[in-house]
Design a protein around this motif. Structure first.
Motif, PDB file in Angstrom:
ATOM      1  N   GLY A   1      -0.188 -10.586   7.230  1.00  0.00           N
ATOM      2  CA  GLY A   1      -0.490  -9.136   6.637  1.00  0.00           C
ATOM      3  C   GLY A   1      -0.791  -8.153   5.063  1.00  0.00           C
ATOM      4  N   PHE A   2      -1.707  -7.743   4.872  1.00  0.00           N
ATOM      5  CA  PHE A   2      -2.062  -7.371   3.393  1.00  0.00           C
ATOM      6  C   PHE A   2      -1.741  -6.051   3.918  1.00  0.00           C
ATOM      7  CE2 PHE A   2      -4.084  -5.637  -0.345  1.00  0.00           C
ATOM      8  CZ  PHE A   2      -3.435  -6.138  -1.068  1.00  0.00           C
ATOM      9  N   THR A   3      -1.211  -5.247   2.409  1.00  0.00           N
ATOM     10  CA  THR A   3      -0.850  -3.544   3.016  1.00  0.00           C
ATOM     11  C   THR A   3      -2.138  -3.214   1.655  1.00  0.00           C
ATOM     12  OG1 THR A   3       1.512  -3.914   3.172  1.00  0.00           O
ATOM     13  CG2 THR A   3       1.087  -2.017   2.355  1.00  0.00           C
ATOM     14  N   PHE A   4      -3.168  -2.053   1.984  1.00  0.00           N
ATOM     15  CA  PHE A   4      -3.302  -1.453   1.038  1.00  0.00           C
ATOM     16  C   PHE A   4      -3.329  -0.389   0.408  1.00  0.00           C
ATOM     17  CE2 PHE A   4      -6.225  -3.790   4.468  1.00  0.00           C
ATOM     18  CZ  PHE A   4      -7.368  -4.577   3.122  1.00  0.00           C
ATOM     19  N   SER A   5      -2.349   0.732   1.536  1.00  0.00           N
ATOM     20  CA  SER A   5      -1.661   1.924   0.502  1.00  0.00           C
ATOM     21  C   SER A   5      -0.896   1.923   1.596  1.00  0.00           C
ATOM     22  CB  SER A   5      -2.579   2.819   0.922  1.00  0.00           C
ATOM     23  OG  SER A   5      -3.339   3.153   1.825  1.00  0.00           O
ATOM     24  N   GLY A   6       0.288   2.501   0.710  1.00  0.00           N
ATOM     25  CA  GLY A   6       1.586   3.103   1.312  1.00  0.00           C
ATOM     26  C   GLY A   6       2.655   2.284   1.442  1.00  0.00           C
ATOM     27  N   ARG A   7       4.124   2.859   2.212  1.00  0.00           N
ATOM     28  CA  ARG A   7       4.800   1.627   1.968  1.00  0.00           C
ATOM     29  C   ARG A   7       5.928   1.997   3.817  1.00  0.00           C
ATOM     30  NH1 ARG A   7      10.139   3.675   0.821  1.00  0.00           N
ATOM     31  NH2 ARG A   7       8.920   5.660   0.474  1.00  0.00           N
ATOM     32  N   TRP A   8       6.115   0.060   3.854  1.00  0.00           N
ATOM     33  CA  TRP A   8       6.355   0.595   5.940  1.00  0.00           C
ATOM     34  C   TRP A   8       7.858  -0.385   5.927  1.00  0.00           C
ATOM     35  CZ3 TRP A   8       5.817  -4.344   7.621  1.00  0.00           C
ATOM     36  CH2 TRP A   8       4.817  -5.443   7.426  1.00  0.00           C
ATOM     37  N   CYS A   9       8.311  -0.686   6.445  1.00  0.00           N
ATOM     38  CA  CYS A   9       9.608  -1.682   6.486  1.00  0.00           C
ATOM     39  C   CYS A   9       9.500  -2.535   7.847  1.00  0.00           C
ATOM     40  CB  CYS A   9      11.184  -1.728   5.870  1.00  0.00           C
ATOM     41  SG  CYS A   9      11.680  -0.614   6.582  1.00  0.00           S
ATOM     42  N   TYR A  10      10.716  -3.225   7.894  1.00  0.00           N
ATOM     43  CA  TYR A  10      11.269  -3.773   9.200  1.00  0.00           C
ATOM     44  C   TYR A  10      12.395  -3.138   9.281  1.00  0.00           C
ATOM     45  CZ  TYR A  10       6.815  -6.780   9.952  1.00  0.00           C
ATOM     46  OH  TYR A  10       6.065  -6.780  10.552  1.00  0.00           O
ATOM     47  N   ALA A  11      13.236  -2.387  10.048  1.00  0.00           N
ATOM     48  CA  ALA A  11      14.283  -2.020   9.807  1.00  0.00           C
ATOM     49  C   ALA A  11      14.743  -3.006   9.995  1.00  0.00           C
ATOM     50  CB  ALA A  11      14.359  -0.923  11.155  1.00  0.00           C
ATOM     51  N   GLU A  12      15.498  -4.031  10.466  1.00  0.00           N
ATOM     52  CA  GLU A  12      16.173  -4.916  10.412  1.00  0.00           C
ATOM     53  C   GLU A  12      16.348  -5.507   8.955  1.00  0.00           C
ATOM     54  OE1 GLU A  12      14.700  -4.319  14.738  1.00  0.00           O
ATOM     55  OE2 GLU A  12      13.707  -5.070  12.110  1.00  0.00           O
ATOM     56  N   GLN A  13      15.515  -5.866   8.313  1.00  0.00           N
ATOM     57  CA  GLN A  13      15.341  -6.560   7.295  1.00  0.00           C
ATOM     58  C   GLN A  13      15.896  -5.788   6.251  1.00  0.00           C
ATOM     59  OE1 GLN A  13      11.592  -8.562   7.205  1.00  0.00           O
ATOM     60  NE2 GLN A  13      12.402  -9.435   9.502  1.00  0.00           N
ATOM     61  N   GLY A  14      15.530  -4.837   5.288  1.00  0.00           N
ATOM     62  CA  GLY A  14      15.619  -3.460   4.435  1.00  0.00           C
ATOM     63  C   GLY A  14      15.073  -4.273   2.881  1.00  0.00           C
ATOM     64  N   VAL A  15      13.929  -4.671   3.975  1.00  0.00           N
ATOM     65  CA  VAL A  15      12.693  -5.014   2.671  1.00  0.00           C
ATOM     66  C   VAL A  15      11.627  -4.129   2.818  1.00  0.00           C
ATOM     67  CG1 VAL A  15      11.585  -6.488   1.529  1.00  0.00           C
ATOM     68  CG2 VAL A  15      13.052  -7.542   2.316  1.00  0.00           C
ATOM     69  N   GLU A  16      11.397  -3.147   1.742  1.00  0.00           N
ATOM     70  CA  GLU A  16      10.119  -2.506   1.767  1.00  0.00           C
ATOM     71  C   GLU A  16       8.447  -3.266   1.643  1.00  0.00           C
ATOM     72  OE1 GLU A  16      10.833   1.211   0.078  1.00  0.00           O
ATOM     73  OE2 GLU A  16      12.436   2.041   0.957  1.00  0.00           O
ATOM     74  N   TYR A  17       7.707  -2.904   1.927  1.00  0.00           N
ATOM     75  CA  TYR A  17       6.423  -3.035   1.611  1.00  0.00           C
ATOM     76  C   TYR A  17       5.497  -2.500   1.225  1.00  0.00           C
ATOM     77  CZ  TYR A  17       9.010  -6.883   4.594  1.00  0.00           C
ATOM     78  OH  TYR A  17       9.715  -7.513   5.197  1.00  0.00           O
ATOM     79  N   ALA A  18       5.158  -2.884  -0.069  1.00  0.00           N
ATOM     80  CA  ALA A  18       4.058  -1.248  -0.482  1.00  0.00           C
ATOM     81  C   ALA A  18       3.004  -1.844  -0.884  1.00  0.00           C
ATOM     82  CB  ALA A  18       4.868  -1.087  -2.172  1.00  0.00           C
ATOM     83  N   ALA A  19       1.773  -0.821  -0.831  1.00  0.00           N
ATOM     84  CA  ALA A  19       0.504  -1.277  -1.299  1.00  0.00           C
ATOM     85  C   ALA A  19       0.723  -2.607  -2.492  1.00  0.00           C
ATOM     86  CB  ALA A  19       0.044  -0.074  -1.612  1.00  0.00           C
TER      87      ALA A  19
END
Length: 144
Positions: A57-75
């Motif tokens: 996956g590739f994040t173009f914009s915004g911010r999300w995570c997998y609740a179980e892992q505690g790592v945020e994926y930003a643009a």
């Protein structure tokens, strides 16, 4: 030597459709997997699910995570999920993400029971139905 053709799709050939807080632009759907671009609204949470194949996956914009892992994926973040991974996608701020999914994913309810399976055919059917409900003609651009 046989010349292999490169498949391609332009974003204008596959409309954005919405199912609640999720925008869907299906780019490819084959028996082995799919490529989908999603626009998620902040606060959206995909049910906990397990992948039968790997996901990139590739994040173009915004911010999300997998609740179980505690790592945020930003643009600007590229992710790789190994086959068999289990997680709950949680959107922290409006996000635009491209996922390339091998295989399918199995959704689980809060009690751990299987509540659904999403593969390329179920996603393609849902995409076509959302297109029709939104007044778009059936898109011919989805790579098959």
């Amino acid at each position: 030597m046989e010349e292999l053709q490169v498949g391609h799709v332009h974003e204008a050939d596959v409309p954005w459709v919405y199912a609640g807080d999720v925008g869907i632009q299906l780019l490819r759907a084959t028996p082995t997997g799919f490529a989908v671009r999603n626009r998620f609204k902040a606060g959206y949470r995909l049910p906990t699910h397990k992948h039968t194949g790997s996901v990139n996956g590739f994040t173009f914009s915004g911010r999300w995570c997998y609740a179980e892992q505690g790592v945020e994926y930003a643009a600007g973040t590229f992710i790789h999920e190994p086959a068999g991974s289990v997680h709950t996608l949680t959107v922290l701020e409006d996000a635009d993400v491209l996922f390339m999914v091998e295989g399918a994913y199995v959704e689980y309810g809060e009690d751990g029971s299987v509540t659904g399976v999403v593969d390329s055919e179920t996603l393609l059917g849902a995409y076509y139905a959302l297109c029709a409900a939104s007044g778009f003609p059936r898109p011919e651009g989805v790579l098959r």
